[in-house]
Design a protein around this motif. Structure first.
Motif, PDB file in Angstrom:
ATOM      1  N   LEU A   1      -8.603 -28.420   0.050  1.00 25.80           N
ATOM      2  CA  LEU A   1      -8.578 -27.427   1.129  1.00 25.80           C
ATOM      3  C   LEU A   1      -9.278 -26.136   0.707  1.00 25.80           C
ATOM      4  N   ALA A   2      -9.018 -25.681  -0.521  1.00 22.86           N
ATOM      5  CA  ALA A   2      -9.665 -24.463  -1.019  1.00 22.86           C
ATOM      6  C   ALA A   2     -11.170 -24.669  -1.161  1.00 22.86           C
ATOM      7  N   ALA A   3     -11.575 -25.850  -1.648  1.00 28.92           N
ATOM      8  CA  ALA A   3     -13.003 -26.145  -1.811  1.00 28.92           C
ATOM      9  C   ALA A   3     -13.714 -26.162  -0.463  1.00 28.92           C
ATOM     10  N   LEU A   4     -13.092 -26.789   0.542  1.00 29.11           N
ATOM     11  CA  LEU A   4     -13.698 -26.840   1.870  1.00 29.11           C
ATOM     12  C   LEU A   4     -13.765 -25.442   2.496  1.00 29.11           C
ATOM     13  N   LEU A   5     -12.722 -24.649   2.271  1.00 27.18           N
ATOM     14  CA  LEU A   5     -12.749 -23.274   2.772  1.00 27.18           C
ATOM     15  C   LEU A   5     -13.853 -22.481   2.079  1.00 27.18           C
ATOM     16  N   GLY A   6     -13.999 -22.679   0.765  1.00 25.40           N
ATOM     17  CA  GLY A   6     -15.069 -22.015   0.036  1.00 25.40           C
ATOM     18  C   GLY A   6     -16.434 -22.413   0.554  1.00 25.40           C
TER      19      GLY A   6
END
Length: 384
Positions: free
Chosen positions: A250-255
């Motif tokens: 989720l953090a990677a996709l948000l980044g």
């Protein structure tokens, strides 16, 4: 024109040079604060979010413009600061995995949202920006570090795509990172992410065919680049299990979303005729001090496209280039609401049409049915 601007700039003293150089540690300081917020837990990630919003937007709008070009006196600091991003990014990912292992996410949903937001933002601000800087450097070490940093947003194909596609075809209709005039953000995101992967894979396939090597083999740099994100995922899972994997993804996709949001801003609505030389008019520049400090002078984007191998501290400002009215983070925020974005960009695009566009570029826009501001008859094209 640019040289006369440079000559007019006041040379820094050594003391002010150190002060100016130190500003570029700001992104790493935010990265360290983000890591501390994960260690402390509770509502601390939201404190960092508030700091990011104030520092990246409100303070940026009050900071004024920075037109100075830094010299090479602090080159060692700049390089060490760049490479320091890698261990700090690794620390952030490890702490995210530890948070997932030690926290019952369903009992702390709002706090977990704050953690994902902070981590995703920093994956983009530091990982993507420093990864971009090192992508333009030759050598095994900078290229390896670039791959790992970009691996935190599953974007290691960027190393191929950015150099071999974006810097050669910027402003073209089929260039995935150039937002077309009138294109809304989310359709752009889908086109950009798919297009970047596809175009990078095609570039590498063509390279291997020219060399007589099999495309589906260990020689394929597109395939090799998958090692970095896979290694990161393995470490995250070993530390925190399935819940850590979920938060990391989720953090990677948000980044990646934040990264493409900046891409959307950098060239929105600008057109370049096929085979025409790339000129400063094909990028939106921004000289707000904090935007440049946080993004390692990337907002001096026209000079970057003219001289892609320049290290960030040598990037310069220019006179009479397309300019954004607000800082990067503020413009990215406006881009989230298309009516607001359109209201801001319409007069800027009209100015670009009348002052910067070549006759060929105006004709391209007319042929596509895009909104074009016609140049007055008494104002002939000044573009090449």
């Amino acid at each position: 024109m640019v040289s006369s601007t440079n000559e007019a700039k006041t040379r820094r003293t050594w003391g002010s040079g150190i002060l100016a150089a130190g500003q570029y540690a700001s992104a790493n300081i935010l990265l360290l604060l983000g890591s501390i917020s994960l260690l402390v837990g509770g509502w601390m990630p939201f404190v960092v979010i508030l700091l990011i919003m104030v520092f990246g937007s409100f303070a940026d709008e009050l900071s004024g413009e920075d037109l100075d070009r830094l010299g090479d006196g602090a080159r060692s600091f700049y390089n060490v600061n760049l490479y320091l991003a890698l261990p700090l990014m690794c620390l952030l990912a490890v702490l995210l995995a530890v948070y997932a292992r030690n926290t019952t996410i369903t009992d702390h949903p709002l706090q977990t949202v704050g953690v994902i937001w902070v981590v995703g933002y920093l994956f983009a601000l530091v990982g993507a920006t420093v990864g971009h800087e090192l992508t333009h450097r030759q050598g095994r070490i900078p290229q390896t570090v670039a791959h790992v940093l970009l691996g935190f947003t599953f974007n290691t194909s960027f190393v191929i795509y950015h150099v071999h596609v974006h810097h050669r075809r910027v402003g073209s209709y089929d260039e995935a990172s150039t937002a077309r005039r009138g294109e809304r953000l989310f359709p752009f995101l889908l086109r950009a992410i798919h297009g970047q992967y596809a175009q990078a894979a095609n570039v590498e396939a063509e390279r291997l065919r020219r060399k007589g090597l099999p495309v589906w083999s260990g020689h394929n740099r597109f395939i090799q680049a998958l090692a970095a994100p896979l290694a990161i995922v393995v470490v995250v899972v070993l530390i925190g299990g399935a819940s850590a994997l979920l938060l990391f993804v989720l953090a990677a996709l948000l980044g990646r979303f934040f990264h493409e949001l900046i891409n959307y801003v950098q060239h929105y609505g600008i057109v370049r005729a096929d085979n025409a030389p790339i000129r400063p008019r094909h990028s939106w520049d921004c000289y707000h001090r904090l935007s440049n400090v946080l993004h390692y002078n990337l907002p001096r984007h026209s000079d970057h496209h003219m001289f892609a191998t320049k290290p960030f501290w040598r990037l310069d400002t220019a006179e009479d280039v397309p300019m954004l009215p607000y800082g990067y983070q503020t413009m990215a925020t406006f881009a989230l609401v298309y009516p607001v974005w359109r209201y801001i960009m319409q007069p800027l695009l009209a100015d670009w049409d009348t002052r910067f566009a070549s006759d060929a570029e105006l004709e391209i826009m007319r042929s596509r049915g895009w909104e074009v501001t016609e140049r007055p008859v008494e104002n002939p094209s000044i573009a090449e």
